[in-house]
Design a protein around this motif. Structure first.
Motif, PDB file in Angstrom:
ATOM      1  N   PHE A  38       0.819  -1.217   0.000  1.00  0.00           N
ATOM      2  CA  PHE A  38       0.000   0.000   0.000  1.00  0.00           C
ATOM      3  C   PHE A  38       0.851   1.264   0.000  1.00  0.00           C
ATOM      4  N   ALA A  39       1.992   1.251   0.697  1.00  0.00           N
ATOM      5  CA  ALA A  39       2.847   2.440   0.734  1.00  0.00           C
ATOM      6  C   ALA A  39       3.318   2.815  -0.669  1.00  0.00           C
ATOM      7  N   THR A  40       3.703   1.799  -1.461  1.00  0.00           N
ATOM      8  CA  THR A  40       4.146   2.053  -2.833  1.00  0.00           C
ATOM      9  C   THR A  40       3.020   2.631  -3.669  1.00  0.00           C
ATOM     10  N   VAL A  41       1.832   2.090  -3.507  1.00  0.00           N
ATOM     11  CA  VAL A  41       0.680   2.574  -4.271  1.00  0.00           C
ATOM     12  C   VAL A  41       0.333   4.011  -3.873  1.00  0.00           C
ATOM     13  N   PHE A  42       0.366   4.313  -2.568  1.00  0.00           N
ATOM     14  CA  PHE A  42       0.094   5.689  -2.127  1.00  0.00           C
ATOM     15  C   PHE A  42       1.082   6.667  -2.768  1.00  0.00           C
TER      16      PHE A  42
ATOM     17  N   ILE B 111       0.322   7.186  -6.498  1.00  0.00           N
ATOM     18  CA  ILE B 111      -0.874   8.011  -6.707  1.00  0.00           C
ATOM     19  C   ILE B 111      -0.540   9.482  -6.483  1.00  0.00           C
ATOM     20  N   ALA B 112       0.202   9.767  -5.411  1.00  0.00           N
ATOM     21  CA  ALA B 112       0.587  11.156  -5.119  1.00  0.00           C
ATOM     22  C   ALA B 112       1.444  11.727  -6.238  1.00  0.00           C
ATOM     23  N   SER B 113       2.380  10.916  -6.748  1.00  0.00           N
ATOM     24  CA  SER B 113       3.263  11.367  -7.816  1.00  0.00           C
ATOM     25  C   SER B 113       2.494  11.640  -9.100  1.00  0.00           C
ATOM     26  N   LEU B 114       1.583  10.741  -9.451  1.00  0.00           N
ATOM     27  CA  LEU B 114       0.799  10.917 -10.668  1.00  0.00           C
ATOM     28  C   LEU B 114      -0.129  12.125 -10.569  1.00  0.00           C
ATOM     29  N   ALA B 115      -0.703  12.323  -9.397  1.00  0.00           N
ATOM     30  CA  ALA B 115      -1.593  13.470  -9.212  1.00  0.00           C
ATOM     31  C   ALA B 115      -0.815  14.779  -9.343  1.00  0.00           C
TER      32      ALA B 115
END
Length: 226
Positions: free
Chosen positions: A27-31, A34-38
């Motif tokens: 989950f940490a990697t996914v978070f 997501i933050a980077s893409l946003a």
């Protein structure tokens, strides 16, 4: 990515859903992704040309609202195996419309060239940089950055197109900041870097975002001397 997560969590829960979506191992990697893409989406929106500033603000708010909704939903799933959609169809549709607007405004598409082509262009640039007559420390720094890009290409399936292109833009921006005032061959070498970026990472793109990062600096430079 949002759609892949949404579909996966309707079929699985916890880390099994992440594996099914193929977006990261935890989950940490996914978070983080997501933050980077946003952030990348917000940056692209800030550079794109819209008929009204209100339209830009609206699109940016859609990104931020969807990011919060997605992360909040994932937080509730990180400690268990519950299933169910993370976002509504309406939220996914709003997010898709932002992506379409970004691409329509001339910002690069989400696809990357073949990995072998990216490696070929990057290795060619590394070989050329090694021949440049420049400060040894600065040359070593640039080579370290390019070698880092090579390692990222080798694991390109772990990075989105936006993330990889962001790293490429960072290399060029660092070069511009470091050498614009000191290197008499700056303009020619900047053209080499931009050519590498166009061929290997931004094919068929107007490259508005990359141009925005470098054009102001380049325009203020005197012509090369000597």
């Amino acid at each position: 990515m949002a759609k892949a997560l949404n579909d996966a969590f309707q079929r699985q829960g916890g880390n099994a859903a992440l594996a099914l979506a193929d977006v990261g191992n935890d989950f940490a990697t996914v978070f983080s992704r997501i933050a980077s893409l946003a952030e990348e989406a917000r940056n692209e929106l800030s550079r794109a040309s819209f008929t009204s500033e209100e339209r830009r603000v609206d699109m940016t708010e859609r990104i931020e609202t969807t990011q919060r909704a997605l992360l909040n939903a994932l937080v509730t799933r990180g400690s268990g195996n519950s299933r169910g959609a993370l976002l509504s169809e309406a939220q996914l549709e709003r997010l898709s419309s932002v992506v379409e607007q970004i691409e329509e405004k001339g910002v690069c598409s989400g696809t990357l060239p073949d990995r072998n082509e990216m490696m070929r262009e990057t290795e060619a640039l590394i070989a050329e940089v090694k021949t440049w007559d420049m400060d040894e420390y600065a040359q070593r720094t640039l080579l370290i950055q390019l070698n880092c890009i090579e390692r990222v290409i080798q694991t390109a399936d772990l990075y989105s197109a936006a993330e990889l292109r962001g790293k490429v833009k960072s290399v060029i921006a660092d070069f511009a900041a470091e050498f614009s005032a000191h290197d008499k061959h700056y303009q020619t070498r900047m053209e080499k870097l931009l050519s590498w970026a166009r061929k290997a990472f931004f094919p068929g793109s107007i490259m508005l975002s990359l141009a925005a990062d470098t054009s102001t600096v380049v325009a203020l430079l005197p012509g090369p001397s000597g």
